[in-house]
Motif scaffolding. Structure first.
Motif, PDB file in Angstrom:
ATOM      1  N   ASP A   5       0.852  -1.193   0.000  1.00 33.86           N
ATOM      2  CA  ASP A   5       0.000   0.000   0.000  1.00 33.86           C
ATOM      3  C   ASP A   5       0.883   1.236   0.000  1.00 33.86           C
ATOM      4  O   ASP A   5       1.526   1.549   0.988  1.00 33.86           O
ATOM      5  N   TYR A   6       0.919   1.947  -1.151  1.00 29.07           N
ATOM      6  CA  TYR A   6       1.728   3.182  -1.210  1.00 29.07           C
ATOM      7  C   TYR A   6       1.058   4.335  -0.486  1.00 29.07           C
ATOM      8  O   TYR A   6       1.545   5.457  -0.510  1.00 29.07           O
ATOM      9  N   GLY A   7      -0.148   4.104   0.014  1.00 31.78           N
ATOM     10  CA  GLY A   7      -0.853   5.164   0.719  1.00 31.78           C
ATOM     11  C   GLY A   7      -1.755   5.994  -0.168  1.00 31.78           C
ATOM     12  O   GLY A   7      -2.302   6.999   0.250  1.00 31.78           O
ATOM     13  N   ALA A   8      -1.914   5.586  -1.420  1.00 31.68           N
ATOM     14  CA  ALA A   8      -2.729   6.377  -2.338  1.00 31.68           C
ATOM     15  C   ALA A   8      -4.198   5.955  -2.334  1.00 31.68           C
ATOM     16  O   ALA A   8      -5.005   6.542  -3.023  1.00 31.68           O
ATOM     17  N   GLY A   9      -4.538   4.952  -1.561  1.00 28.34           N
ATOM     18  CA  GLY A   9      -5.960   4.665  -1.382  1.00 28.34           C
ATOM     19  C   GLY A   9      -6.544   3.569  -2.237  1.00 28.34           C
ATOM     20  O   GLY A   9      -5.832   2.759  -2.801  1.00 28.34           O
ATOM     21  N   ALA A  11       6.757   9.040  -8.763  1.00 25.89           N
ATOM     22  CA  ALA A  11       7.743   9.602  -7.829  1.00 25.89           C
ATOM     23  C   ALA A  11       7.373   9.285  -6.382  1.00 25.89           C
ATOM     24  O   ALA A  11       8.228   8.870  -5.593  1.00 25.89           O
ATOM     25  N   SER A  12       6.098   9.476  -6.026  1.00 24.63           N
ATOM     26  CA  SER A  12       5.713   9.244  -4.633  1.00 24.63           C
ATOM     27  C   SER A  12       5.772   7.755  -4.296  1.00 24.63           C
ATOM     28  O   SER A  12       6.186   7.384  -3.196  1.00 24.63           O
ATOM     29  N   ALA A  13       5.378   6.903  -5.246  1.00 19.59           N
ATOM     30  CA  ALA A  13       5.438   5.459  -4.981  1.00 19.59           C
ATOM     31  C   ALA A  13       6.887   4.992  -4.881  1.00 19.59           C
ATOM     32  O   ALA A  13       7.232   4.190  -4.003  1.00 19.59           O
ATOM     33  N   ALA A  14       7.770   5.513  -5.747  1.00 20.74           N
ATOM     34  CA  ALA A  14       9.188   5.129  -5.713  1.00 20.74           C
ATOM     35  C   ALA A  14       9.813   5.553  -4.382  1.00 20.74           C
ATOM     36  O   ALA A  14      10.633   4.830  -3.810  1.00 20.74           O
ATOM     37  N   ALA A  15       9.389   6.734  -3.899  1.00 20.44           N
ATOM     38  CA  ALA A  15       9.914   7.214  -2.613  1.00 20.44           C
ATOM     39  C   ALA A  15       9.473   6.287  -1.475  1.00 20.44           C
ATOM     40  O   ALA A  15      10.258   5.988  -0.568  1.00 20.44           O
ATOM     41  N   GLY A  49       8.402  11.231 -13.256  1.00 24.78           N
ATOM     42  CA  GLY A  49       9.023  11.884 -12.109  1.00 24.78           C
ATOM     43  C   GLY A  49      10.243  11.117 -11.648  1.00 24.78           C
ATOM     44  O   GLY A  49      10.522  10.026 -12.137  1.00 24.78           O
ATOM     45  N   PRO A  50      10.969  11.710 -10.677  1.00 24.78           N
ATOM     46  CA  PRO A  50      12.220  11.103 -10.229  1.00 24.78           C
ATOM     47  C   PRO A  50      11.984   9.843  -9.389  1.00 24.78           C
ATOM     48  O   PRO A  50      10.867   9.566  -8.959  1.00 24.78           O
TER      49      PRO A  50
END
Lengths: 236, 198
Positions: free
Chosen positions: B7-11, B51-55, B91-92
């Motif tokens: 769960d990347y937290g994106a719902g 980017a947010s999932a990779a982080a 994204g990065p």
């Protein structure tokens, strides 16, 4: 080609979860829950319905009604919506679309536009079609997509509930103006109207509500009619 | 069998968790990537940005790479498939690098692609067994593997042809959302789980 079944005023249609599942089995490609009059209490009920539906439904689910803030959108997505539609809130502050697209992705941001014919064009309305805005519907549609909306849910107020057919001119004008999918809504009286708005109105999808809730025709009949007209239909 | 959804937290994982459910399966939703890697089958879901999932992946990236190299089966959906590649133009951040290649933007007038699309040229028997010929997409980016032999099915949005699915052994990535593709999509998930559980 996709076609959605729209639910309005959830309290009027029995068990929405069971009905949504039945429409999926009948071949509907998407379900839309829309409660235009949603108060805060009704919204809580709506989110509960969304949660129970998402656990039982394996086609996309769009939810709208009473969305005011990005946190409202987050709550609907967490409950299980794939897309969230907004109308009055976007007119009040178009930045909401941008904020939603940045936070959740443009693919879940639906700009719901209610348009009424006026002279040679169309004017956008809010609050369930009861309040006129100063916005030209076509310019507003373009603005919504520029600001982050990934899809337009376009309802003709003139045709909504009339069963006289979709407003093909309005639909075509918006489709030609924007580069996101346009879902046509309002006016379906039968299978032929759905075919017309997809073929001649150039809509990416057609929404039906009353005609299937009231048993004028079934989702299966609509899809057969579409296939017979040479339109691409899922499952064939 | 333990199935873990990272769960990347994106719902919104409701439909996916429900689609994975089955007799003898223990489904967990795990926000910690290192803990998620300790499983019998890993699922990377499809919500959020690269980017947010990779982080979110960083603290468990090595554990996940090792688990997959050791033969833990993995299903990546949409963004989850993209995370199986090296990097993304969105994204990065670093993906898992299971499939050498990059994630690029769709080359089309209408982006994002939202809706049902045909899935064609499927070479993996999973697709025939699930009778999956159309699937639901919601994406702006697609994968470009260095080795096109990794591609096991294709789709096209406007004139842009892109991989609908890639596979390397027990690792399967699908660009569409099987959990939103009605019965054939759910069937594809079950066929994959059953195949990998055997």
């Amino acid at each position: 080609m996709v076609k959605g079944v729209r639910f309005r005023e959830l309290r009027d249609i029995g068990d929405p979860v069971a009905l949504a599942q039945a429409y999926e089995r009948a071949g509907a490609d998407e379900i839309v829950f829309l409660d235009i009059s949603a108060s805060i209490e009704e919204r809580r009920t709506l989110l509960d319905v969304v949660r129970r539906t998402a656990e039982a439904l394996f086609i996309p689910l769009t939810v709208g009604g009473g969305v005011r803030t990005a946190d409202d959108i987050a709550a609907a997505l967490r409950a299980g919506a794939d897309k969230v539609s907004m109308n009055s809130a976007a007119v009040a502050d178009v930045n909401l679309l941008t904020e939603a697209a940045d936070r959740f992705g443009a693919q879940c941001v639906v700009a719901s536009i209610d348009a009424r014919r006026e002279g040679d064009g169309w004017r956008a309305y809010t609050h369930g079609g009861s309040r006129a805005t100063p916005l030209d519907a076509l310019e507003w549609a373009e603005c919504c997509t520029a600001r982050g909306a990934g899809e337009i849910l376009l309802t003709s107020i003139d045709r909504d509930g009339s069963r006289e057919g979709y407003d093909l001119g309005l639909t075509r004008a918006v489709v030609e103006r924007v580069s996101v999918p346009v879902v046509a809504s309002g006016g379906a009286g039968g299978v032929a109207d759905v075919v017309d708005v997809l073929r001649d109105g150039k809509a990416d999808a057609a929404l039906v509500a009353g005609i299937v809730h009231d048993g004028v025709c079934t989702v299966a009949e609509i899809k057969t009619g579409m296939a017979n007209a040479g339109l691409r239909v899922r499952g064939t | 069998m333990r199935i873990t959804v990272f769960d990347y937290g994106a719902g919104n994982l409701h439909s996916l968790v429900k689609a994975l459910a089955g007799a003898g399966r223990d489904i967990r939703v795990e926000p910690d990537p290192a803990a998620a890697a300790r499983t019998d089958l890993l699922v990377l879901p499809g919500v959020g940005s690269f980017a947010s999932a990779a982080a979110r992946l960083v603290p468990g990236r090595d554990a996940m790479r090792r688990a997959l190299a050791d033969g833990v089966p993995c299903l990546g959906i949409c963004l989850g498939m993209q995370l199986m590649f090296d990097a993304s133009d969105e994204g990065p951040g670093a993906g898992l690098g299971i499939f050498p290649g990059r994630v690029r933007r769709l080359r089309a007038r209408r982006v994002p692609q939202i809706g049902w699309n045909d899935v064609t040229d499927a070479t993996d028997p999973l697709f025939a067994r699930a009778a999956l010929r159309q699937a639901y997409y919601a994406n702006s980016f697609v994968c470009a593997p260095d080795d096109p032999r990794a591609v096991i099915a294709w789709s096209a949005h406007e004139t842009d042809r892109f991989p609908a699915a890639v596979r390397a052994g027990r690792v399967l990535g699908v660009q569409f959302h099987p959990e939103k593709s009605s019965e054939p999509g759910v069937c594809l998930i079950h066929e994959f789980v059953r195949e990998e559980a055997a």
